[in-house]
Scaffold this active site. Sequence first.
Site, mmCIF file in Angstrom:
data_model
loop_
_atom_site.group_PDB
_atom_site.id
_atom_site.type_symbol
_atom_site.label_atom_id
_atom_site.label_comp_id
_atom_site.label_asym_id
_atom_site.label_seq_id
_atom_site.Cartn_x
_atom_site.Cartn_y
_atom_site.Cartn_z
ATOM 1 N N TRP A 1 0.844 -1.212 0.000
ATOM 2 C CA TRP A 1 0.000 0.000 0.000
ATOM 3 C C TRP A 1 0.867 1.246 0.000
ATOM 4 O O TRP A 1 0.524 2.257 -0.623
ATOM 5 C CB TRP A 1 -0.935 -0.010 1.210
ATOM 6 C CG TRP A 1 -1.751 -1.267 1.292
ATOM 7 C CD1 TRP A 1 -1.694 -2.215 2.266
ATOM 8 C CD2 TRP A 1 -2.723 -1.740 0.337
ATOM 9 N NE1 TRP A 1 -2.571 -3.243 1.988
ATOM 10 C CE2 TRP A 1 -3.217 -2.977 0.819
ATOM 11 C CE3 TRP A 1 -3.230 -1.239 -0.864
ATOM 12 C CZ2 TRP A 1 -4.180 -3.721 0.132
ATOM 13 C CZ3 TRP A 1 -4.184 -1.980 -1.551
ATOM 14 C CH2 TRP A 1 -4.652 -3.195 -1.059
ATOM 15 N N ASP A 2 1.984 1.192 0.714
ATOM 16 C CA ASP A 2 2.920 2.318 0.686
ATOM 17 C C ASP A 2 3.491 2.529 -0.719
ATOM 18 O O ASP A 2 3.637 3.660 -1.179
ATOM 19 C CB ASP A 2 4.094 2.062 1.638
ATOM 20 C CG ASP A 2 3.792 2.469 3.071
ATOM 21 O OD1 ASP A 2 2.854 3.249 3.293
ATOM 22 O OD2 ASP A 2 4.515 2.001 3.970
#
Lengths: 407, 407
Positions: free
Chosen positions: A163-164
């Site tokens: 997600w980062d």
Amino acid sequence: MTAAGILSGLRVTEVSAFIAAPLAGMTLRQLGAEVLRIDPLLGNIDYRRWPVSGDGTSLYWAGLNKGKRSIALALDKPEGREIAASLITAPGPNNGILLTNLPGSGWMEHETLIKRRPDLITLRLTGGRDGRGEVDYTVNCASGFPLVTGRGGEPVNHVLPAWDVAAGLYLATGLLAAERSRRQDGKGQEVTLALSDVMLATVGNLGYLADVQVNGVVRQAMGNDLYGAFGRDFPTSDGRRIMIVAISNRQWRAIGKATGLAEKLAMIGPMMDVDLNDEGGRFHARHAIAAVLEPWFAARMLEEIRVAFEGSGILWGPYQDFGQLVAEDSRCSTDNPMFGMINQAGAGSILAPGTPLGFSEAGRVPPVPAPRLGADTDAVLAEVLGLSSAQIGKLHDAGVIAGAPGQ
Amino acid sequence: MTAAGILSGLRVTEVSAFIAAPLAGMTLRQLGAEVLRIDPLLGNIDYRRWPVSGDGTSLYWAGLNKGKRSIALALDKPEGREIAASLITAPGPNNGILLTNLPGSGWMEHETLIKRRPDLITLRLTGGRDGRGEVDYTVNCASGFPLVTGRGGEPVNHVLPAWDVAAGLYLATGLLAAERSRRQDGKGQEVTLALSDVMLATVGNLGYLADVQVNGVVRQAMGNDLYGAFGRDFPTSDGRRIMIVAISNRQWRAIGKATGLAEKLAMIGPMMDVDLNDEGGRFHARHAIAAVLEPWFAARMLEEIRVAFEGSGILWGPYQDFGQLVAEDSRCSTDNPMFGMINQAGAGSILAPGTPLGFSEAGRVPPVPAPRLGADTDAVLAEVLGLSSAQIGKLHDAGVIAGAPGQ
């Protein structure tokens, strides 16, 4: 061909920590932009993040900040914040872009900074949309994926901070979109992104939300099996493991041909009442398919499988740990033009990637090391703000700015 | 505020399948670009990909192609390829951008198409750098991550197609960088991206390659524990599970305060000979920390934990399956302005995300449904190529183009 890069001339000022915002800045740097990373005098909260080398240099920080210029400022003092705001809002059509995932307690708010430069573009990553703190781990647990990863029974977190990474690349996309717009109408703006929204949008884009709403189905864990087609892992005779995938009929036929098991595999259709010329049929019959294939892999070493599959059109690959990736995979070496050797302070000579994007006209920016904290403070203050040596010396003496140790 | 979007006016022509390239196109569409997706008459290889609704509509395809215009052409016929090439190379400064992950057997090569439009920008995603076929699963097994995901002993594939998502967002970034460059110097180019390079660059950027090279360390699996700091999952008394993370000292102190266990947690420092005011120290002592915290979570229901942690500054979240995400999480509803209800043909009224990026000036493009295959064929041929109704009718009769069924 080495080159300045397709974004050469563009300047981004970054006040960031951890993965997403630094990755966004580095992505643009690797395309040729100049990225000024502003940090507190002793570095931001990510400056010592593991893994570290023997002398405490963060390999994580080094990996995510390659090629940036580092400016160390006393952001807890008005004088330090004044310099930061001057750098962020420096004039010029290619400047005036702030990239941040930090709150900046007032002085770094878009509404404050636009008083100095009305056409500023601010990219701001938050955890939640409401400003709540979130990290990859806390949005991941909510995403549904840990409960379908592995064999079920307990949630399994992915280790890749996916997600980062996605958030960082959304930021890069949003930054270029906003800069394109500013070139057209002269207007800046604040671009916001919540890490939780990156997760939610992705879960929706991939059809998981619709599956629940339309079919009332909640996907369950199924180990390493691929959903809706045939794909899974198999052990080899030499203790390795491979992943093999057939989505198209062509890929499916290639497996039968290369293994010599086409006739046996064809028996599965009538046996299981499925159409094996349909990816859904192959998914339904996946256990029978695996039962036929498993002895073939179990009887062969990885290298034999590699030879048998060469040029077959089969989608497959060996599992590798990080050590095997470095030691055995030629794609992870300077044979691959994306990679180069860099001399990273505190880490020595290491293989490092540049951008995965290739530009036929603009050329490739070779990978370069991350800066030491504060290494570019003096040069940037002279270049961008026009400060004299005397002024810079005074700021050092007053503890407002810092250079790299031993500089 | 709904709006045309920050990329309004830009047109991208997409010839794609699966996740990465379609996600790139949709990302730009959701920022306001017009995206023409060209498909074969019966759809591309991803058109029926699972999950599907009762009538066979792919919820996967619908999720990744929202808001695009669909043009169905006989790409196996010279006439169909001629129309496709005309659309791709249509004149105008905002046009002339091809986004593809398909080989296109000659006619779709950049070198061929630039004979029609010398300043064409082509974005081309391949599997391997050498053109070898790769999918998310086959680059993932090589990445090292499956061997550190889960508890070890066997590789665990992530289910999130993280490499595809990252590749799609790299493509969007690369496209805007190339378009920015073309506005400056009038030159187009081919932008290439290999899925395997996205994986390799990411593994390098995150420090995993350096850890092997500098420290000779190959990271091992450690379940849901966070590496280098404190973070892991805990079961609750009502059969749920939560993830909790402390990276900064502030976050660490918040856990002690909110649970009332600060004094007990402080005993761990001398007991384990570690400095708990250091994230590495907390990592070394993670099992002792977990032993102290576990009974606290085991004695409480999820809702009690939520109340106790509210406003505490603790980084945490509940695990949710996809059904719970839709049913219980208000962020996954129209309470979140990123979402809207759309009426998707074949699926009905469903919640769908727009872009996670917010633009303070340009406004938000509301989510819209994916097209039915070929729904925009006639309109696009008239608008972009200036074909008459009679010409379009002839192409239908000749089986060169198709509209959506029942149109």
